[in-house]
Design a protein around this motif. Structure first.
Motif, mmCIF file in Angstrom:
data_model
loop_
_atom_site.group_PDB
_atom_site.id
_atom_site.type_symbol
_atom_site.label_atom_id
_atom_site.label_comp_id
_atom_site.label_asym_id
_atom_site.label_seq_id
_atom_site.Cartn_x
_atom_site.Cartn_y
_atom_site.Cartn_z
ATOM 1 N N THR A 266 0.564 -25.195 4.865
ATOM 2 C CA THR A 266 -0.574 -25.475 5.745
ATOM 3 C C THR A 266 -0.208 -26.518 6.792
ATOM 4 O O THR A 266 -0.575 -26.394 7.978
ATOM 5 C CB THR A 266 -1.784 -25.972 4.930
ATOM 6 O OG1 THR A 266 -2.162 -24.967 3.996
ATOM 7 C CG2 THR A 266 -2.958 -26.278 5.837
ATOM 8 N N TRP A 268 2.816 -27.160 7.954
ATOM 9 C CA TRP A 268 3.728 -26.535 8.916
ATOM 10 C C TRP A 268 2.961 -25.672 9.919
ATOM 11 O O TRP A 268 3.256 -25.685 11.125
ATOM 12 C CB TRP A 268 4.768 -25.677 8.193
ATOM 13 C CG TRP A 268 5.967 -26.448 7.720
ATOM 14 C CD1 TRP A 268 6.317 -26.720 6.436
ATOM 15 C CD2 TRP A 268 6.979 -27.045 8.530
ATOM 16 N NE1 TRP A 268 7.480 -27.454 6.391
ATOM 17 C CE2 TRP A 268 7.916 -27.659 7.666
ATOM 18 C CE3 TRP A 268 7.193 -27.118 9.908
ATOM 19 C CZ2 TRP A 268 9.040 -28.333 8.125
ATOM 20 C CZ3 TRP A 268 8.321 -27.804 10.379
ATOM 21 C CH2 TRP A 268 9.224 -28.399 9.493
ATOM 22 N N LEU A 269 1.968 -24.934 9.427
ATOM 23 C CA LEU A 269 1.155 -24.110 10.321
ATOM 24 C C LEU A 269 0.362 -24.977 11.294
ATOM 25 O O LEU A 269 0.201 -24.631 12.468
ATOM 26 C CB LEU A 269 0.209 -23.225 9.507
ATOM 27 C CG LEU A 269 0.851 -22.035 8.795
ATOM 28 C CD1 LEU A 269 -0.170 -21.342 7.890
ATOM 29 C CD2 LEU A 269 1.424 -21.040 9.804
ATOM 30 N N SER A 273 0.695 -24.897 15.309
ATOM 31 C CA SER A 273 -0.473 -24.709 16.166
ATOM 32 C C SER A 273 -0.509 -25.749 17.282
ATOM 33 O O SER A 273 -0.782 -25.432 18.448
ATOM 34 C CB SER A 273 -1.743 -24.806 15.320
ATOM 35 O OG SER A 273 -2.898 -24.666 16.124
#
Length: 284
Positions: A266, A268-269, A273
């Motif tokens: 999460t 890393w995402l 983003s």
């Protein structure tokens, strides 16, 4: 005319490489600095970084040969103060949360500069992406991997300083050679070094620590700020911000390789983003 365009393109390409090199050096230095925090404190490491960098800059560029105007002196004073405060805040953030996450929050500063310079639909989409990324990084979810809220607040303060750094850095970048960086680092040292001396005391005079501090100063301040100042001459504030967007990813990798800071999927995402949001604001 073609030769002029080619020369301009070459200059922009070199400026981009200079900015990428500054990011790599900056994050490697930050990873080394984090190892020193438990030994002399965050304020002491910041004093090393800013103080040694100022000394090196003054010796190399000898800025006193070209006197400053009152306007230049005012801009340099603000620029230097912003550099000093930004270094202190981001180091305090590093001491509490992983490098990549701290820089992901900090990059909101240049993202804001880019968005304010052009309000296109794509910029609105970029803001939404950044907000989504920041939402998953903020300590409001109650998970086991929740971030230290104080560390997040320090990173947010550094974001404000980074935005001001771009604005005032652009103003002083027209000065001769490395003069602007040298004067700026001197102003920063007059602000930060006394703070480090008060907090850390005589331990700052330990020879082995001083050598590490000198290396941190070169990697994290002297080299990257000089490269950034050179790149600012050829790049607009928006383009500069776009290149800066890679900072969170580079920081996360540096933290993982040097410090063993492994992020959750999460996180890393969320970083991806924010990086995408920053890049979108300046893509032509």
């Amino acid at each position: 005319m073609t030769d002029i365009k080619n020369h301009a393109g070459h200059g922009a390409l070199l400026a981009g490489f200079a900015l990428l090199a500054s990011q790599l050096s900056l994050n490697a230095g930050a990873a080394v600095a984090k190892h020193l925090f438990p030994l002399i404190g965050v304020e002491g490491v910041t004093a090393y970084r800013v103080g040694f960098a100022a000394l090196l800059m003054m010796l190399v560029f000898r800025p006193w040969r070209t006197p400053l105007t009152w306007t230049q002196a005012g801009n340099v004073a603000i620029y230097g103060s912003v550099i000093g405060l930004m270094n202190l805040l981001i180091y305090r953030s590093f001491s509490r949360i992983p490098l990549g996450i701290a820089v992901a929050i900090e990059v909101a500063g240049p993202l804001t500069v880019a968005v304010l310079s052009s309000c296109r639909p794509r910029d609105i989409a970029a803001v939404l992406l950044a907000v989504v990324g920041l939402y998953f990084l903020l300590p409001i979810h109650g998970h086991a991997d929740q971030l230290d809220p104080v560390g997040v607040a320090y990173a947010a303060g550094a974001a404000v300083c980074w935005a001001l750094y771009i604005v005032f850095g652009k103003r002083v970048s027209v000065m001769h050679g490395g003069q602007s960086v040298a004067w700026g680092m001197l102003a920063a040292s007059l602000f930060i070094v006394p703070i480090g001396a008060v907090y850390s005391g005589a331990v700052l005079l330990t020879p082995s620590y001083m050598l590490i501090g000198l290396a941190i100063a070169v990697m994290s301040s002297a080299l990257p700020y000089t490269l950034e100042m050179l790149s600012m001459r050829s790049l607009s504030s928006r383009t500069f911000s776009m290149f800066s967007s890679a900072a969170p990813a580079i920081s996360a990798l540096a933290g993982m390789v040097v410090l063993g800071e492994h992020l959750t999927p999460t996180q890393w995402l969320a970083i991806a983003s924010i990086v995408t949001a920053s890049a979108l604001t300046s893509l032509r």
